[in-house]
Design an enzyme around this catalytic site. Structure first.
Site, PDB file in Angstrom:
ATOM      1  CB  SER A 133     -10.692  34.190  44.813  1.00 47.16           C
ATOM      2  OG  SER A 133      -9.436  33.850  45.358  1.00 47.16           O
ATOM      3  CE1 TYR A 160     -12.939  30.565  47.968  1.00 42.03           C
ATOM      4  CE2 TYR A 160     -10.704  31.076  47.257  1.00 42.03           C
ATOM      5  CZ  TYR A 160     -11.945  31.493  47.708  1.00 42.03           C
ATOM      6  OH  TYR A 160     -12.192  32.828  47.898  1.00 42.03           O
TER       7      TYR A 160
END
Length: 328
Positions: A133, A160
């Site tokens: 990501s 995350y």
């Protein structure tokens, strides 16, 4: 580089947004695909059912409902399928959700990634492509230059992001220890039809069309490198076809390389929907970053990757799909 004839590709998260589109592209070019998904309830599973049904129409597709963090089941699947390549896209997504539900990320992202790594190294997988990501870059000022893969990634601002960076480090260690090639993909704000309802453009659409106000965080001063799903798939499949050498581990940005301000995105969406939003300005939320901007030169050099769909076209396609979906 296509795989050995008859040798399937495993795609985890196959009922997810990116996973479904990647699996479909592989099927369209004649690959056999084994999809894996646990259909969790992070968002409406009916949308996952819709995606899975679309894949089920292809004779070369088989779906396994299982959790990738189940290590024995994952290893048995890789062994029994005879897969030579794995595209690992299953994960617990969402920056804000990680603040309230951290253990979901421990299981899906950390244990899930380790489970896939173990299955790949024991069962002779030739190339693992996995999702990372853009959040690994942390909160950085917009300085007119894109984020590069060799930039520091030591200041994540959400759990995350931390789990995604941890997955990259785990993959580096396994590539070094066991020699099987791996490629990590740092996705930048993927959008498009059949997307995730928790993403801003999707949630804004729902509220605008119901006549409800939208909450604009960061006082509208944030910017994102919005990347249309078909362009993302081009990058994923291109990387799958270009594995590193034995023992190699490479990380690539996949983005549009054209950051757009949040207020500009909202204006573009309003035009696509034919309605104006009632906006409530809010401060930045914990875990959010100010901007994202992908330098895609490394991916372009490897695969010729070049995004083709601009935001106005992509949001119009999404808006048209949303209308047909909501009225079906």
């Amino acid at each position: 580089m296509l795989g050995v004839k008859g040798e399937p590709v495993i795609v985890t998260g196959a009922a997810g947004f990116v996973g479904m589109h990647v699996a479909e592209r592989l099927l369209q070019r004649g690959e056999t695909v084994v999809g894996v998904d646990d259909f969790n309830a992070y968002y409406d599973p009916a949308l996952k059912d819709l995606r899975a049904a679309r894949l089920a129409a292809y004779p070369g597709f088989r779906l396994e409902r299982m959790d990738v963090s189940d290590a024995p089941a994952m290893r048995e699947l890789v062994r029994g399928s005879g897969a030579g390549r794995v595209v690992h896209l299953a994960a617990q997504a969402g920056v804000r959700y990680s603040i309230d539900n951290p253990h979901a990320y421990e299981k899906s992202n950390l244990a899930g990634h380790l489970s896939v790594l173990e299955a790949c190294r024991h069962e002779g997988v030739k190339h693992l492509v996995y999702a990372s990501s853009s959040s690994v870059y942390g909160d950085r000022p917009m300085d007119g230059k894109g984020f590069r893969e060799d930039d520091p990634t030591v200041t994540p601002v959400s759990l995350y992001a931390a789990t995604k960076r941890a997955c990259e480090l785990m993959s580096q260690s396994y590539a070094t220890l066991y020699g099987f090639p791996q490629s990590g993909l740092r996705f930048f704000t993927v959008y498009g039809p059949m997307g995730r309802p928790d993403m801003a453009y999707f949630g804004f659409t729902e509220k605008i069309m119901r006549g409800e106000p939208i909450e604009v965080y960061g006082e509208g001063r944030m910017a994102r490198d919005f990347t249309y799903i078909d362009d993302i798939v081009d990058g994923v499949v291109g990387v799958l076809d270009h594995p590193p050498a034995t023992g190699g581990h490479e990380v690539y940005n996949i983005g549009d390389s054209n950051p757009v301000g949040l207020m500009e995105m909202i204006s573009t969406l309003e035009r696509a929907l034919g309605r104006e939003a009632d906006k409530i300005m809010r401060p930045m939320q914990p875990g959010d970053v100010t901007s994202t901007y992908a330098d895609i030169s490394k991916l372009h050099t490897l695969t010729g990757y070049r995004p083709r769909v601009d935001l106005a076209e992509g949001l119009q396609i999404f808006a048209d799909w949303w209308r047909s979906w909501r009225h079906s």
